[in-house]
Design a protein around this motif. Structure first.
Motif, short mmCIF file in Angstrom:
data_model
loop_
_atom_site.label_atom_id
_atom_site.label_comp_id
_atom_site.label_asym_id
_atom_site.label_seq_id
_atom_site.Cartn_x
_atom_site.Cartn_y
_atom_site.Cartn_z
N GLU A 90 7.33 -9.39 -6.44
CA GLU A 90 6.17 -10.31 -5.89
C GLU A 90 6.71 -11.62 -4.97
N SER A 91 6.11 -11.87 -3.75
CA SER A 91 6.52 -12.74 -3.16
C SER A 91 6.44 -14.22 -3.56
N ASN A 92 7.47 -15.06 -3.39
CA ASN A 92 7.34 -16.61 -3.62
C ASN A 92 6.64 -17.42 -2.52
N ASN A 93 6.22 -16.80 -1.55
CA ASN A 93 5.53 -17.30 -0.32
C ASN A 93 4.24 -17.62 -0.43
N LEU A 145 2.42 -8.98 0.38
CA LEU A 145 2.97 -9.98 1.27
C LEU A 145 4.58 -9.66 0.96
N ALA A 146 5.00 -9.23 -0.01
CA ALA A 146 6.49 -9.22 -0.12
C ALA A 146 6.88 -7.98 0.55
N GLU A 198 7.30 -8.71 4.14
CA GLU A 198 8.27 -9.22 4.35
C GLU A 198 9.62 -8.48 4.48
N ASP A 199 9.67 -7.67 3.57
CA ASP A 199 10.84 -6.68 3.39
C ASP A 199 11.06 -5.70 4.86
N ARG A 258 3.81 -18.21 5.05
CA ARG A 258 3.10 -18.48 3.64
C ARG A 258 1.80 -17.95 3.68
N ASP A 287 9.73 -15.70 7.06
CA ASP A 287 8.62 -15.54 6.29
C ASP A 287 7.47 -16.59 6.41
N SER A 324 0.55 -10.53 -3.81
CA SER A 324 1.82 -11.06 -3.68
C SER A 324 2.75 -9.93 -3.32
N ARG A 325 2.58 -8.88 -3.88
CA ARG A 325 3.25 -7.68 -3.58
C ARG A 325 3.08 -6.98 -2.24
#
Length: 294
Positions: A8-11, A94-95, A98-99, A116, A114, A91-92
């Motif tokens: 999951e992303s932290n952003n 978004l992650a 990001e990747d 938000r 990244d 969140s996943r």
């Protein structure tokens, strides 16, 4: 989609229930930069507001867009539950973006920063001004954030017939596509070009179709890396892209189509450019600004 085992992303900033700029009671639906011809269904557009992309004049001003309809808002903002499967899913997604984009930018010799994702309810103030839920998801280049009220997905499914987890992922990937444009300097170039924004071949349509294509690039590269797509996912994405075409929304809202008012592209165009990105996995195939035919 196969994302259950992914990180999951932290952003993510979840400000639902915090009164993050929202209003209460009977409030106007405000649609900035889209045009009155779309009326209520026009609020269902997702994508960056053309005014935000092309002018960036209202950054931080908090100015309100024009009123085109009214809706009944709840008397209090909903509070996000402690365990929120939809938030975890997004969140996943978004992650994953990001990747994918971090790796792609590295291949291009660039650095990806990244963005938000802000989850809000009712209304929100961004660096690009104030927006209510009815505007739909949007990206603000001034603060590099994507803003999303999760009730949009219910409208997407119930009103526009575009449900499914990949339809939701497509919405997020489209908005992240605008961030990619910002990172690559495309938004700045468009802003400086002085070209006509609206219309079937205007810069707004070309900007939105490119974001659709970038969403397809993400899906292709994410699937190549981790096999995230399942049977029916691609169809859900294509259906979501087509559901928010200018021609379909205008026909539903007023019974006829006005190409001169287009800001996002037709249903066929949106699905086509998403498919192009998905088929190629190559941002070079997403140059809508040089395309003679959209």
């Amino acid at each position: 989609m196969r994302l259950d085992d992914e990180r999951e992303s932290n952003n993510i900033d979840d400000i639902r229930g915090s009164g993050g700029g929202g209003v209460r009671g009977r409030t106007p639906i405000r649609i900035g930069g889209i045009g009155g011809v779309l009326l209520v269904l026009g609020a269902m557009y997702f994508g960056v507001d053309p005014r935000i992309v092309l002018n960036l004049l209202d950054q931080g001003s908090g100015g309100a867009p024009s009123v085109v309809a009214q809706q009944q808002a709840s008397s209090s903002s909903p509070t996000a539950p402690a365990s929120d499967p939809q938030k975890q899913f997004l969140s996943r997604v978004l992650a994953s973006t990001e990747d994918v984009w971090t790796a792609y930018f590295q291949q291009m010799g660039k650095t990806y920063h990244d963005p938000r994702l802000v989850l809000f309810s009712g209304g929100v103030r961004s660096a690009c001004g104030y927006a209510e839920t009815s505007v739909g998801p949007f990206y603000c280049p001034a603060d590099q954030k994507v803003y999303l009220d999760l009730t949009f997905f219910r409208e997407l499914k119930d009103r526009l017939g575009a449900g499914g987890d990949f339809a939701q992922a497509y919405v997020v990937a489209h908005e992240i596509g605008h961030h990619v444009q910002n990172e690559l300097g495309i938004m700045e170039q468009v802003n400086r070009s002085g070209a006509a924004a609206k219309g079937a071949t205007g810069t707004s349509v070309r900007t939105e179709l490119q974001a659709d294509c970038f969403a397809g690039v993400w899906a292709r590269r994410a699937d190549d890396a981790k096999r995230i797509l399942q049977t029916g996912d691609v169809e859900e994405g294509l259906n979501a892209a087509a559901a928010v075409g200018d021609d379909r929304l205008e026909r539903q809202a007023q019974g006829y189509v006005v190409p001169d008012s287009f800001t996002h592209g037709t249903s066929a165009q949106r699905a086509s450019w998403f498919r192009r990105g998905l088929s190629s996995g190559d941002v070079r195939q997403c140059d809508t600004f040089s395309a003679s035919t959209l």
